[in-house]
Design a protein around this motif. Sequence first.
Motif: not given
Length: 304
Positions: A34-38
Motif C-alpha cells: 500500500w503506497a497511498g496515504p492512510l
Amino acid sequence: MSYLLGGVALAALAAAIAIVRSFRPAPLPAPEPWAGPLPEAVPPPTMAVYQLPTGTYENRAFLAYRGGAFRDRRRFAATAVLVRHPAGDLLIDAGFGADVDAHLATMPSYRRTPHEAGATVRDQLRAKGYDMTRLRGVVITHAHWDHVSGLDSLDAPVWLNPAEARYVARARDAGVFRHVTRHHEIHHYTFDGPPYLGFPASHDVHGDGSVVIVEAGGHTDGSVVVFVTLPGGRRYAFVGDLTWQTEGVTLRAERPKVLQLLADVDPARVRASLRRIIALAGRVHVVPAHDVRAHDPIPLWSES
C-alpha cells in the motif's frame, strides 16, 4: 478455529496436506505494498485499547498455515479487545464464556480442542470496577463459537451486519451464537461508507476515523476486519480469522487446502482480503484473533 484432530484422523489429514503441498506452492503472490496515504483519523486523546485474554486452546502449526510444522504445538488465543472511546466503548469479540465447556461440547468430537479457560471478559471488567453502561456493544469479527462464547455473561448489544445475520440464521457453526444471543439486543449496522485501505466498503463507528469496520467476508458470509487508530497514530487491524497465525501475513501462507474446505465458506474471498492485509504490513499492526504473539503490544486490561 478449533480444528485439532486426534489419532488416525490427524495422521490422515497430515498426509493429505502433504500431498496438496506438493501440487501447490505455499506462498500467495505478493501484492503491491500500500503506497497511498492512510485514511484520515482524529482519535480523541483519551482513546485506548486493552486486551482481555479469556483462555487458550492448543493447536498445531501445520493446521494453521501452509508450511507449518507438524510438531509445532501452539497456544491459540481466545482474547477480547476493549476499545475505549469517550463516545462509548466497544469490545472486539468476546472470548470464552462462563459456559465454555458446554459450548465446546456442541462441536463435533474431532473439533474439541484441549483448552484452558481463564476469567471471562465480564469478570475481568468487573474486577477493575468498569462501568458497564459505557459498553456500547460487542463487534464480532464473525459468529463462530470461540469468538462469541463470552456473550453468555455480557449484557451488551451485539453488532451484526446483514451478511453475517444471514450466516447465523442458516449455519450449523453458528449454533452457539444463536444460543448465547437469544436475549441480547442485536445492533444491525451496514457498510455505509467508502472503500477503505483496499476493502470495498466500510463503517466508521464514531465518525472520526478511529474505529472503522470493513467488509471482509469469506471465512463466514459477513466476517469483518476492524481497524483502530490510536492517539499518536498507531494503527491496528483486527483481522479475525482471515489467517489463524501471523505467518499468514509474514509468509503469505494461506490455510492448508483441506482446512480451507472445512473452515471457509468462500476461500477465494478470504484470499483476496488476506492479500489486502498483506499489502498493509508495516503500515498497521495486524492482529489475527488466535495469535497470542500478535496481541503482545496491546496492554492488558488487568494492568490498566
